[in-house]
Design a protein around this motif. Structure first.
Motif, short mmCIF file in Angstrom:
data_model
loop_
_atom_site.label_atom_id
_atom_site.label_comp_id
_atom_site.label_asym_id
_atom_site.label_seq_id
_atom_site.Cartn_x
_atom_site.Cartn_y
_atom_site.Cartn_z
N GLU A 104 0.85 -1.19 0.00
CA GLU A 104 0.00 0.00 0.00
C GLU A 104 0.88 1.24 0.00
OE1 GLU A 104 -3.20 -0.40 2.71
OE2 GLU A 104 -4.15 1.49 2.10
N SER A 158 -3.78 7.11 1.74
CA SER A 158 -3.47 5.95 0.91
C SER A 158 -3.84 6.26 -0.54
CB SER A 158 -4.28 4.74 1.40
OG SER A 158 -4.16 3.69 0.47
N ALA A 190 -2.66 4.03 -3.32
CA ALA A 190 -2.68 2.81 -4.15
C ALA A 190 -2.49 1.58 -3.28
CB ALA A 190 -1.57 2.87 -5.20
N ARG A 191 -3.15 0.50 -3.68
CA ARG A 191 -2.93 -0.79 -3.03
C ARG A 191 -2.62 -1.76 -4.17
NH1 ARG A 191 -4.08 -3.28 2.05
NH2 ARG A 191 -4.81 -5.41 1.80
N ILE A 192 -1.36 -2.14 -4.27
CA ILE A 192 -0.87 -2.88 -5.43
C ILE A 192 -0.75 -4.36 -5.07
CG2 ILE A 192 1.06 -3.08 -7.07
CD1 ILE A 192 1.76 -0.12 -6.17
N SER A 201 8.17 2.03 -7.46
CA SER A 201 7.16 1.01 -7.76
C SER A 201 7.55 0.26 -9.04
CB SER A 201 5.78 1.64 -7.89
OG SER A 201 5.84 2.68 -8.83
#
Ligand SMILES: Cc1cc2nc3c(=O)[nH]c(=O)nc-3n(C[C@H](O)[C@H](O)[C@H](O)COP(=O)(O)OP(=O)(O)OC[C@H]3O[C@@H](n4cnc5c(N)ncnc54)[C@H](O)[C@@H]3O)c2cc1C
Length: 371
Positions: A75, A83, A85-87, A357
């Motif tokens: 996250e 928050s 993004a939750r990848i 990322s």
């Protein structure tokens, strides 16, 4: 080869895995560990699917997962604490998590218990004073006055490896990057995956068990300053004072015990040349120590150990085994060391800024490849 008599120097992550992997192949293994207390610091590490796969191959995955905390997401938070993004991260073994946070002591116990149960003889507070490779075997003189003869010696004695120094005195010394890491454990609360906070001070939270998580904070530390132990808690709080995220601010206030802060300057080293001489071979940080930006140093040591045992069992002679081992490991380990160093140098302004990322996605693809 069969019935090899192996000495492993260093009872850390790589050395213990080497002992487990080698005893599984039927080899006889002695481990010597310099630290008489066999102590490991209290915070944790992050590992990914390739380590879950390795643990599964070693028949250890049940103990390993029970000792850690598995999760499938990363996250991302902006500095304010929101928050963004939750990848999802890829699983490599069906039904098992893509990532594991695990306490260093918990991992040490899993590996140490299994190494001993597998028949490896572990001697603590002992080093190798002299290694004399006469061609037919390595005669070892130990620091406790005893001696032994081995078919193979594995140098798994970490970043500042004495075995590396004995074997390759001309090899480059570890390089201090200019960055350090501060770590501290907390109750886990709601944190159930790797939580990365963006911003000029790199901060992350990693669950370690049902009960615990740890925080890491990366900071530039030009000149590699020394922090007295009695100042560590105040210094870590100070490093966090510019991080606005309320969750991090709240945790920072709980950093009051100097003994609970683990501070480590970040260094790296990679041996471009041979990884063995005669009957003596290196693995793990002794040959490729990385900064932790991709969370793969321990994973590379574990994979080395598995591949080395496999090649020793497969080959007809040591030169072939060690050659095949290095060939299988070289590019993968070089990539981890260089890509991690590039992220570190980008953060320090010593190189182009690397999009974390993107680098992490690439790493997941690379380490998914079979070892
Ligand atoms: C701040 C930090 C964070 C990290 N985070 C992660 C992470 O999140 N995920 C990850 O996978 N990796 C991480 N790593 C890297 C990881 O800790 C190492 O890659 C891993 O420990 C390497 O294993 P090793 O067995 O080669 O060395 P070590 O685990 O260092 O073990 C070496 C052992 O050899 C012993 N020894 C040393 N000299 C001698 C001697 N002369 N004789 C006998 N014994 C000796 C030592 O006492 C030690 O027990 C991190 C590293 C750092 C510095």
């Amino acid at each position: 080869m069969k019935n090899l008599n192996i000495l492993v120097i260093g009872g850390g992550i790589g050395g213990l895995t080497a002992a487990i992997a080698a005893t599984r192949r039927g080899f006889s293994v002695d481990v010597i560990e310099r630290d008489p207390k066999w102590a490991v610091y209290g915070v944790g590490i992050l590992q990914q699917g390739n380590v879950v796969r390795a643990m599964s191959d070693l028949g250890l995955v049940g103990d390993y997962l029970a000792a850690g905390f598995g999760f499938d997401h990363v996250e991302i938070f902006v500095p304010s604490g929101q928050s963004v993004a939750r990848i999802a991260t890829p699983r490599l073994v069906q039904g098992l998590p893509a990532n594991v946070g695990i306490g260093r002591r918990a991992l040490h116990k899993v590996l140490g218990d299994r190494a001993v149960a597998s028949g490896a003889r572990v001697r603590l507070g002992v080093t190798a004073e002299a290694l004399d490779d006469g061609g037919e075997g390595v005669d070892v003189r130990f620091s406790d006055g005893s001696a032994g003869r081995y078919d193979v010696v594995v140098g798994a004695d970490g970043l500042n490896s004495k075995t590396r120094e004995m074997l390759f005195p001309e090899a480059p010394a570890p390089e201090y990057t200019g960055q350090s890491v501060w770590r501290h454990n907390f109750p886990r609360g709601e944190v159930n995956c790797l939580c990365v906070y963006e911003g000029p001070t790199g901060v992350g939270l990693i669950p370690l068990s049902e009960r615990l998580m740890y925080m890491y904070v990366t900071t530039p530390e030009p000149g590699n300053p020394w922090y007295p132990r009695g100042d560590l808690a105040a210094a870590m709080r100070d490093k966090l004072k510019s991080v606005p995220a309320p969750a991090i601010r709240g945790l920072a206030e709980q950093i009051t015990d100097d003994e609970e802060v683990v501070y480590r300057p970040l260094e790296c080293v990679f041996l471009q040349g041979p990884w063995h001489k005669g009957r003596i071979v290196l693995l793990g940080d002794a040959v490729h120590a990385t900064t932790p930006h991709l969370g793969q140093g321990g994973g590379m040591a574990i994979e080395d150990a598995i591949v080395l045992a496999e090649e020793l069992a497969r080959a007809n002679d040591l030169e072939a085994a060690f050659g095949a081992y290095r060939t299988r490991r070289f590019e993968r380990c070089r990539y981890i060391v260089e890509a991690s160093r590039a992220i570190c140098f980008g953060q320090l302004g010593k190189g182009p800024l690397i999009e974390n990322s993107k680098a992490t996605r690439e790493m997941f693809i690379k380490v998914a490849e079979p070892i």
